[in-house]
Design a protein around this motif. Structure first.
Motif, PDB file in Angstrom:
ATOM      1  N   TRP A   5      -0.418   5.866  -8.302  1.00  8.58           N
ATOM      2  CA  TRP A   5       0.679   5.664  -7.620  1.00  8.58           C
ATOM      3  C   TRP A   5       1.311   4.275  -8.052  1.00  8.58           C
ATOM      4  O   TRP A   5       0.352   3.209  -8.251  1.00  8.58           O
ATOM      5  CB  TRP A   5       0.647   6.054  -6.078  1.00  8.58           C
ATOM      6  CG  TRP A   5      -0.359   4.738  -5.411  1.00  8.58           C
ATOM      7  CD1 TRP A   5      -1.636   4.934  -5.075  1.00  8.58           C
ATOM      8  CD2 TRP A   5       0.165   3.597  -4.818  1.00  8.58           C
ATOM      9  NE1 TRP A   5      -1.992   3.865  -4.388  1.00  8.58           N
ATOM     10  CE2 TRP A   5      -0.913   3.072  -4.261  1.00  8.58           C
ATOM     11  CE3 TRP A   5       1.439   3.107  -4.524  1.00  8.58           C
ATOM     12  CZ2 TRP A   5      -0.842   1.879  -3.523  1.00  8.58           C
ATOM     13  CZ3 TRP A   5       1.398   1.886  -4.013  1.00  8.58           C
ATOM     14  CH2 TRP A   5       0.314   1.209  -3.518  1.00  8.58           C
ATOM     15  N   GLY A   6       2.496   4.108  -7.610  1.00 11.53           N
ATOM     16  CA  GLY A   6       3.037   2.733  -7.946  1.00 11.53           C
ATOM     17  C   GLY A   6       4.416   2.770  -6.970  1.00 11.53           C
ATOM     18  O   GLY A   6       4.580   3.539  -6.185  1.00 11.53           O
ATOM     19  N   TRP A   7       4.675   1.504  -7.078  1.00 10.66           N
ATOM     20  CA  TRP A   7       5.830   1.127  -6.117  1.00 10.66           C
ATOM     21  C   TRP A   7       7.065   0.430  -7.032  1.00 10.66           C
ATOM     22  O   TRP A   7       7.032  -0.128  -7.878  1.00 10.66           O
ATOM     23  CB  TRP A   7       5.508   0.328  -4.863  1.00 10.66           C
ATOM     24  CG  TRP A   7       5.095  -1.290  -5.298  1.00 10.66           C
ATOM     25  CD1 TRP A   7       3.704  -1.290  -5.468  1.00 10.66           C
ATOM     26  CD2 TRP A   7       5.779  -2.329  -5.579  1.00 10.66           C
ATOM     27  NE1 TRP A   7       3.739  -2.824  -6.145  1.00 10.66           N
ATOM     28  CE2 TRP A   7       4.957  -3.331  -5.578  1.00 10.66           C
ATOM     29  CE3 TRP A   7       7.023  -2.657  -5.076  1.00 10.66           C
ATOM     30  CZ2 TRP A   7       5.302  -4.581  -5.775  1.00 10.66           C
ATOM     31  CZ3 TRP A   7       7.679  -3.980  -5.477  1.00 10.66           C
ATOM     32  CH2 TRP A   7       6.703  -4.839  -5.707  1.00 10.66           C
ATOM     33  N   THR A   8       8.316   0.593  -6.307  1.00  6.87           N
ATOM     34  CA  THR A   8       9.573   0.180  -7.101  1.00  6.87           C
ATOM     35  C   THR A   8      10.304  -0.539  -5.648  1.00  6.87           C
ATOM     36  O   THR A   8      10.458   0.275  -4.687  1.00  6.87           O
ATOM     37  CB  THR A   8      10.356   1.113  -7.735  1.00  6.87           C
ATOM     38  OG1 THR A   8       9.678   1.805  -8.644  1.00  6.87           O
ATOM     39  CG2 THR A   8      11.726   0.338  -8.369  1.00  6.87           C
ATOM     40  N   GLN A  24       0.855  -1.272  -0.014  1.00  8.55           N
ATOM     41  CA  GLN A  24       0.197   0.144  -0.040  1.00  8.55           C
ATOM     42  C   GLN A  24       0.652   1.132   0.097  1.00  8.55           C
ATOM     43  O   GLN A  24       2.071   1.088   0.157  1.00  8.55           O
ATOM     44  CB  GLN A  24      -0.866  -0.001   1.141  1.00  8.55           C
ATOM     45  CG  GLN A  24      -1.966  -1.223   1.287  1.00  8.55           C
ATOM     46  CD  GLN A  24      -2.868  -1.118   0.267  1.00  8.55           C
ATOM     47  OE1 GLN A  24      -3.413  -0.056  -0.140  1.00  8.55           O
ATOM     48  NE2 GLN A  24      -2.975  -2.252  -0.684  1.00  8.55           N
ATOM     49  N   LYS A  25       0.112   2.455  -0.104  1.00  7.79           N
ATOM     50  CA  LYS A  25       1.066   3.811  -0.426  1.00  7.79           C
ATOM     51  C   LYS A  25       1.707   4.074   0.985  1.00  7.79           C
ATOM     52  O   LYS A  25       3.015   4.451   0.875  1.00  7.79           O
ATOM     53  CB  LYS A  25      -0.035   4.736  -0.622  1.00  7.79           C
ATOM     54  CG  LYS A  25       0.700   5.985  -1.393  1.00  7.79           C
ATOM     55  CD  LYS A  25      -0.173   7.051  -1.669  1.00  7.79           C
ATOM     56  CE  LYS A  25       0.335   8.253  -2.277  1.00  7.79           C
ATOM     57  NZ  LYS A  25      -0.592   9.325  -2.649  1.00  7.79           N
ATOM     58  N   GLU A  26       1.258   3.699   2.246  1.00  6.81           N
ATOM     59  CA  GLU A  26       1.852   3.788   3.300  1.00  6.81           C
ATOM     60  C   GLU A  26       2.851   2.520   3.863  1.00  6.81           C
ATOM     61  O   GLU A  26       3.433   2.724   4.993  1.00  6.81           O
ATOM     62  CB  GLU A  26       1.008   4.227   4.442  1.00  6.81           C
ATOM     63  CG  GLU A  26       0.211   3.089   4.651  1.00  6.81           C
ATOM     64  CD  GLU A  26      -1.028   2.769   3.778  1.00  6.81           C
ATOM     65  OE1 GLU A  26      -1.811   1.938   4.352  1.00  6.81           O
ATOM     66  OE2 GLU A  26      -1.197   3.301   2.730  1.00  6.81           O
ATOM     67  N   SER A  27       3.049   1.463   2.963  1.00  2.00           N
ATOM     68  CA  SER A  27       3.911   0.599   3.280  1.00  2.00           C
ATOM     69  C   SER A  27       5.526   0.786   3.500  1.00  2.00           C
ATOM     70  O   SER A  27       5.728   1.763   2.959  1.00  2.00           O
ATOM     71  CB  SER A  27       3.937  -0.780   2.364  1.00  2.00           C
ATOM     72  OG  SER A  27       2.501  -0.994   2.137  1.00  2.00           O
ATOM     73  N   ILE A  43       7.895   4.428  -3.333  1.00 10.35           N
ATOM     74  CA  ILE A  43       6.630   4.869  -3.511  1.00 10.35           C
ATOM     75  C   ILE A  43       6.621   6.346  -4.437  1.00 10.35           C
ATOM     76  O   ILE A  43       7.080   7.212  -4.407  1.00 10.35           O
ATOM     77  CB  ILE A  43       5.669   5.120  -2.480  1.00 10.35           C
ATOM     78  CG1 ILE A  43       5.497   4.000  -1.698  1.00 10.35           C
ATOM     79  CG2 ILE A  43       4.126   5.633  -3.022  1.00 10.35           C
ATOM     80  CD1 ILE A  43       4.748   2.790  -2.065  1.00 10.35           C
ATOM     81  N   SER A  44       5.957   5.932  -5.639  1.00 14.07           N
ATOM     82  CA  SER A  44       5.996   7.121  -6.777  1.00 14.07           C
ATOM     83  C   SER A  44       4.610   7.456  -7.112  1.00 14.07           C
ATOM     84  O   SER A  44       3.758   6.475  -7.400  1.00 14.07           O
ATOM     85  CB  SER A  44       6.741   6.636  -7.922  1.00 14.07           C
ATOM     86  OG  SER A  44       8.161   6.558  -7.699  1.00 14.07           O
ATOM     87  N   GLU A  45       4.323   8.657  -7.080  1.00  9.29           N
ATOM     88  CA  GLU A  45       2.814   9.192  -7.721  1.00  9.29           C
ATOM     89  C   GLU A  45       2.947   9.282  -9.151  1.00  9.29           C
ATOM     90  O   GLU A  45       4.211   9.628  -9.773  1.00  9.29           O
ATOM     91  CB  GLU A  45       2.474  10.494  -6.951  1.00  9.29           C
ATOM     92  CG  GLU A  45       2.047  10.296  -5.566  1.00  9.29           C
ATOM     93  CD  GLU A  45       1.467  11.438  -4.857  1.00  9.29           C
ATOM     94  OE1 GLU A  45       1.352  12.530  -5.605  1.00  9.29           O
ATOM     95  OE2 GLU A  45       1.101  11.247  -3.754  1.00  9.29           O
TER      96      GLU A  45
END
Length: 313
Positions: free
Chosen positions: A88-91, A42-45, A111-113
């Protein structure tokens, strides 16, 4: 137009899986795709979640679809019509995974918007939004459950960044009905996806599926549309190389060289530099005929850097 949406997911390729629908050649479907973590990130992970991801639940794919009249020896065409972005996404750097897994043993998460034009990787690094589906595959002929992670001759986790809107992917059918599944959408990715992840994100992808009877091919091939104006090409590239007798080692050397420049000249932390090579760098084989050594190059587009100092690494 609104097309029927496929929500059903699965976590392996297996020709024994029950298809969610039988379709005809020329049908269009929308695939409601989860990110590579299956929604667990999740965005807050925080980064430690990368050490707890269940490997048998990663890279979920939508499907499978049974294509009417498809038989071994035929070809399935998947025309990618559209991608509906998220926000948003994650790397991530996942321990034990990636081109430089031996160098990075601790988890790291970014996390990138993004919006319909740009991925905001850092305040001073903006990458063009270029969505595609990393995994598009048919079921293999070999019985049993097969991991989604490796690509195969009938498709799968190809991670080809050029399978964008307008592209047509052709896959050889190995089992009756083909059993098509699609997943693993990315907001952007570099050639090679060197750290093992791109900007991973869920989104909806629309595709038209066509059957070509008897048009035998041995492996995936694709037809890429003309490239629209790409601002990432406007300012040229910084390019590092790896030279030697082993292409895999050459790829590692070229990426490490680029990372070294980013760390020393741009003050970037190593993890960020590695991730940037994965989401924006472009690995290429520049020379493979002048034995005993070959050349692999890592291209980094200057236009993604919004600071003049970064453009001179």
């Amino acid at each position: 137009m609104n097309f029927k949406t496929i929500h059903d997911i699965h976590h392996c390729f297996d020709h024994a899986l029950q298809p969610v629908e039988t379709i005809s050649s020329g049908d269009t479907r929308c695939f409601d795709i989860q990110d590579a973590s299956g929604g667990l990130i999740q965005k807050e992970s925080q980064a430690d979640i990368l050490t707890r991801l269940p490997h048998d639940a990663l890279n979920p794919v939508c499907g499978p679809l049974f294509i009417e009249d498809a038989d071994p020896g035929d070809v399935i065409e998947i025309e990618l019509e559209d991608f509906e972005p998220g926000a948003w996404g994650w790397t991530g750097l996942i321990p034990g995974f990636g081109l430089l897994a031996d160098d990075f043993t601790q988890p790291w998460l970014k996390i990138s918007e993004y919006d319909s034009e740009s991925v905001y990787f850092r305040d001073d690094i903006v990458i063009p939004f270029r969505p595609f589906a990393g995994t598009i595959g048919l079921a293999p002929a070999e019985p049993g459950q097969h991991s989604i992670v490796p690509p195969r001759l009938c498709g799968g986790n190809l991670d080809i960044r050029d399978l964008v809107k307008g592209s047509k992917l052709y896959l050889p059918v190995q089992v009756r009905g083909g059993l098509l599944s699609i997943g693993d959408t990315h907001a952007c990715q570099g050639d090679g996806e060197v750290c093992g992840t791109a900007v991973e994100t869920g989104m909806k992808a629309t595709a038209t599926i066509r059957l070509h009877k008897g048009d035998r091919i041995l492996a995936p091939m694709f037809d890429m549309p003309p490239v629209e104006r790409d601002q990432s090409l406007n300012e040229g590239f910084i390019v590092t190389t790896g030279v030697g007798a082993d292409l895999m080692q050459g790829a590692r050397d070229a990426v490490r060289f680029m990372m070294d420049r980013l760390v020393k000249k741009a003050g970037m932390e190593e993890e960020m530099a590695y991730a940037l090579c994965s989401v924006a760098g472009q690995l290429r084989i520049s020379e493979i005929v002048d034995q005993p050594n070959w050349v692999v190059s890592c291209y980094m587009p200057k236009a993604i850097f919004k600071s003049t100092s970064l453009k001179a690494i």
